[in-house]
Design an enzyme around this catalytic site. Structure first.
Site, PDB file in Angstrom:
ATOM      1  N   LYS A 180      -6.669 -10.857  -7.465  1.00 25.49           N
ATOM      2  CA  LYS A 180      -7.917 -11.009  -6.726  1.00 25.49           C
ATOM      3  C   LYS A 180      -8.951  -9.974  -7.178  1.00 25.49           C
ATOM      4  O   LYS A 180      -8.580  -8.853  -7.517  1.00 25.49           O
ATOM      5  CB  LYS A 180      -7.576 -10.793  -5.238  1.00 25.49           C
ATOM      6  CG  LYS A 180      -8.620 -11.256  -4.255  1.00 25.49           C
ATOM      7  CD  LYS A 180      -8.099 -11.145  -2.828  1.00 25.49           C
ATOM      8  CE  LYS A 180      -9.099 -10.436  -1.954  1.00 25.49           C
ATOM      9  NZ  LYS A 180      -8.721 -10.366  -0.542  1.00 25.49           N
ATOM     10  N   LYS A 206       0.821  -1.209   0.000  1.00 23.25           N
ATOM     11  CA  LYS A 206       0.000   0.000   0.000  1.00 23.25           C
ATOM     12  C   LYS A 206       0.854   1.258   0.000  1.00 23.25           C
ATOM     13  O   LYS A 206       0.452   2.280  -0.560  1.00 23.25           O
ATOM     14  CB  LYS A 206      -0.939   0.023   1.213  1.00 23.25           C
ATOM     15  CG  LYS A 206      -2.129  -0.898   1.055  1.00 23.25           C
ATOM     16  CD  LYS A 206      -3.254  -0.510   1.999  1.00 23.25           C
ATOM     17  CE  LYS A 206      -4.433  -1.454   1.863  1.00 23.25           C
ATOM     18  NZ  LYS A 206      -5.529  -1.127   2.803  1.00 23.25           N
ATOM     19  N   LYS A 258     -12.322  -4.209  -5.295  1.00 23.32           N
ATOM     20  CA  LYS A 258     -13.348  -3.172  -5.453  1.00 23.32           C
ATOM     21  C   LYS A 258     -12.805  -1.941  -6.153  1.00 23.32           C
ATOM     22  O   LYS A 258     -13.555  -1.092  -6.597  1.00 23.32           O
ATOM     23  CB  LYS A 258     -13.978  -2.828  -4.099  1.00 23.32           C
ATOM     24  CG  LYS A 258     -13.010  -2.595  -2.962  1.00 23.32           C
ATOM     25  CD  LYS A 258     -13.739  -2.644  -1.608  1.00 23.32           C
ATOM     26  CE  LYS A 258     -12.771  -2.692  -0.442  1.00 23.32           C
ATOM     27  NZ  LYS A 258     -13.394  -3.111   0.806  1.00 23.32           N
TER      28      LYS A 258
END
Ligand code: TRP
Length: 331
Positions: A197, A115, A200
């Site tokens: 994966k 991140k 969203k």
């Protein structure tokens, strides 16, 4: 005497809309666990602000997430469902636990490394200490099991290390939690890139729970497959088709073998829309119920308020113990 149920804690960040991946990989399992375990399911809004959010969107998504939890079958009477920021003990315990966590441990967290690369212009202390807040979430409730995806396992292990360290210094205080990666939990991959994966933050590769039937149909028609035609489960050679098979089976309850033979010789032109249809039917009642619930703000408010009250009662018990053990003067 009835045996005491084991306690479960889990949460999802309202940092984006819930997806088919969140449903098949997490929420569906939560529903299956709600009778056998004593469960807390949280909307972790404090975790969401570790990366920049648009305030109005965050507020809206937090409520939508609650409506969707319920629409997916989580029963607010059976589970404690609440919004993290409503229970101040999370932040309070997080501070204390941060003083029992090493800089080096947090530096090794792979999610932090990922991140901070992705948000290189905004690497905050919050992003760095995020796993400490997560440890507080879990330890406040003395959770035995923490259902999470593979990507969160390292955080649960760190939580366990922190708990063990604290218990070692001050005598038993926290239950040592274990990551609980359910057998039936399906790992759903992106429709656009089956090697990553379903996320969203990738609107085309992901199906949102609230997507219209048209949008769902379109996304499945465009799903990436391969240049063969056989509908066969082979995650190595055929990751796209295998992902679609996983989704189809999870949506319909059919087995892989049944599905492979049902589509034998039919090609992707038939298979892809069929997966789309199965998902449309799966999501229809969820979307309708969530929409109905979102129209009833008073009900949602009663759920999150009652949830926060029940959660705070449990949390406060743990926090008092912790404050006493570290040497704070009692109020
Ligand atoms: N970090 C988790 C995620 O991003 C969300 C989360 C926060 C969580 N607190 C938790 C999950 C406690 C399980 C238990 O997926």
């Amino acid at each position: 005497m009835e045996e005491k149920k084991k306690r479960i804690f889990s949460g999802i960040q309202p940092s984006g809309d819930l997806t088919l991946g969140s449903y098949m990989g997490a929420i569906k399992n939560w529903v299956a666990l709600q009778d056998e375990y004593d469960c807390l399911y949280c909307i972790v809004d404090m975790h969401a602000i570790t990366v920049r959010q648009v305030p109005a969107d965050l507020r809206k998504r937090s409520l939508e997430q609650l409506a969707q939890y319920i629409a997916c079958g989580l029963d607010p009477d059976k589970n404690i469902m609440f919004i993290q920021s409503h229970v101040p003990q999370h932040a309070e315990l997080s501070w204390v636990l941060g003083c029992y966590t090493q800089f080096g441990e947090l530096s090794r967290m792979t999610q932090f490394k990922d991140k901070s690369q992705k948000h290189a212009d905004n690497i905050t202390a919050g992003l760095f200490t995020y796993p400490v807040l997560m440890a507080a979430d879990i330890l406040l409730y003395q959770a035995d099991l923490v259902p999470v995806g593979q990507d969160q396992k390292q955080h649960v292990e760190l939580c366990r290390d922190i708990a063990q360290r604290f218990n070692g210094v001050y005598s038993d205080t926290f239950t040592l939690p274990e990551p609980f990666i359910p057998k039936m939990g399906a790992r759903i991959m992106s429709l656009g890139d089956p090697s990553s994966k379903m996320s969203k933050s990738d609107p085309e590769g992901c199906v949102y729970l609230m997507d219209s039937p048209d949008a769902v149909a379109r996304k499945f028609k465009r799903a990436v497959t391969d240049c063969e035609t056989a509908v066969r489960f082979d995650p190595e050679q055929k990751p796209g088709v295998s992902n679609l098979l996983t989704i189809y089976c999870a949506a319909t309850g059919k087995t892989l073998a049944e599905t492979e033979s049902a589509f034998a010789g039919q090609g992707y032109g038939v298979f892809k829309p069929a997966v789309g249809d199965a998902v449309i039917e799966l999501l229809r009642p969820i979307r309708e119920e969530a929409t109905r619930l979102l129209g009833d703000k008073a009900y949602l408010e009663s759920v999150y308020r009652a949830g926060a009250e029940r959660a705070a009662r449990l949390a406060e018990k743990t926090l008092r113990k912790v404050y006493k053990k570290v040497g704070f003067v009692a109020k």
